[in-house]
Motif scaffolding. Structure first.
Motif, short mmCIF file in Angstrom:
data_model
loop_
_atom_site.label_atom_id
_atom_site.label_comp_id
_atom_site.label_asym_id
_atom_site.label_seq_id
_atom_site.Cartn_x
_atom_site.Cartn_y
_atom_site.Cartn_z
N LEU A 1 -77.65 10.15 -12.92
CA LEU A 1 -77.38 9.26 -14.03
C LEU A 1 -76.85 10.09 -15.19
N VAL A 2 -75.64 9.81 -15.63
CA VAL A 2 -75.03 10.52 -16.76
C VAL A 2 -75.04 9.55 -17.93
N GLU A 3 -76.02 9.73 -18.81
CA GLU A 3 -76.29 8.76 -19.87
C GLU A 3 -76.93 9.46 -21.05
N ASP A 4 -76.39 9.24 -22.25
CA ASP A 4 -76.93 9.91 -23.43
C ASP A 4 -77.88 9.04 -24.24
N ASN A 5 -77.98 7.77 -23.93
CA ASN A 5 -78.87 6.87 -24.67
C ASN A 5 -80.24 6.84 -23.99
N PRO A 6 -81.29 7.36 -24.65
CA PRO A 6 -82.62 7.41 -24.02
C PRO A 6 -83.14 6.03 -23.62
N ASP A 7 -82.80 5.00 -24.39
CA ASP A 7 -83.25 3.65 -24.04
C ASP A 7 -82.60 3.18 -22.74
N ASP A 8 -81.31 3.50 -22.55
CA ASP A 8 -80.63 3.11 -21.32
C ASP A 8 -81.13 3.94 -20.13
N VAL A 9 -81.48 5.20 -20.37
CA VAL A 9 -82.06 6.03 -19.30
C VAL A 9 -83.38 5.39 -18.85
N ASP A 10 -84.24 5.06 -19.81
CA ASP A 10 -85.53 4.45 -19.49
C ASP A 10 -85.34 3.13 -18.75
N LEU A 11 -84.43 2.31 -19.23
CA LEU A 11 -84.16 1.02 -18.60
C LEU A 11 -83.66 1.20 -17.16
N THR A 12 -82.78 2.15 -16.95
CA THR A 12 -82.25 2.42 -15.60
C THR A 12 -83.36 2.91 -14.68
N GLN A 13 -84.20 3.83 -15.17
CA GLN A 13 -85.31 4.33 -14.35
C GLN A 13 -86.24 3.20 -13.95
N ARG A 14 -86.61 2.37 -14.93
CA ARG A 14 -87.51 1.25 -14.62
C ARG A 14 -86.86 0.24 -13.69
N ALA A 15 -85.58 -0.01 -13.88
CA ALA A 15 -84.87 -0.97 -13.03
C ALA A 15 -84.82 -0.49 -11.58
N PHE A 16 -84.53 0.80 -11.36
CA PHE A 16 -84.49 1.32 -9.99
C PHE A 16 -85.88 1.31 -9.36
N GLN A 17 -86.91 1.65 -10.13
CA GLN A 17 -88.28 1.59 -9.61
C GLN A 17 -88.66 0.17 -9.23
N ARG A 18 -88.36 -0.76 -10.12
CA ARG A 18 -88.69 -2.16 -9.86
C ARG A 18 -87.91 -2.71 -8.66
N ALA A 19 -86.70 -2.19 -8.46
CA ALA A 19 -85.88 -2.62 -7.32
C ALA A 19 -86.34 -1.97 -6.01
N GLY A 20 -87.29 -1.03 -6.09
CA GLY A 20 -87.86 -0.44 -4.88
C GLY A 20 -87.20 0.83 -4.39
#
Length: 150
Positions: free
Chosen positions: A9-28
């Protein structure tokens, strides 16, 4: 869903990093999500140089999620360098951005992105988009890279 391939993940916004991490975890998805915060670091990671020289000999990620608006080196420049190198030429790169500008869409495809996804605004939509991206690129898609999916 499991796969041994990591996701970069190439992302400089910490909120978007957190959201992406949680989304992938929630998606399994259980594969590692490696995060870099700018374009220079993304290239260092992929080409095992600088602070990421320890990655020499390690496999490429199964998927790169690339934001366009990055410090030091923008996503378009990163994409051009990925496509110019024989080692990374076929690496799946999905532009994951908040940009809805037609010029960004056209430039991304002209430089060889595999997909262009506008970041959904709602968390529920983002989780579903992450699930679909992961299923397609890490499970269904066949890659010509060694260790590629499919």
């Amino acid at each position: 869903m499991s796969s041994s391939q990591s996701i970069l993940l190439v992302e400089d916004n910490p909120d978007d990093v957190d959201l992406t991490q949680r989304a992938f975890q929630r998606a399994g998805f259980t594969q590692p999500l490696d995060v870099v915060e700018d374009g220079v670091e993304a290239l260092d990671y992929l080409f095992a140089r600088g602070a990421h020289a320890h990655r020499a000999g390690e496999p490429l990620p199964g998927l790169v999620l690339l934001d366009l608006k990055l410090p030091r080196l923008d996503g378009h420049s990163v994409l051009r360098q990925i496509r110019a190198n024989p080692r990374t030429r076929f690496l799946p790169v999905v532009i994951l951005t908040s940009s809805d500008e037609e010029k960004d869409l056209v430039e991304s495809y002209s430089h060889g992105c595999n997909s262009y996804v506008r970041k959904p605004v709602s968390y529920t939509e983002f989780v579903e988009a992450a699930r679909q991206l992961g299923v397609y690129w890490l499970v269904l898609n066949r890659s010509p890279l060694p260790g590629g999916s499919g």
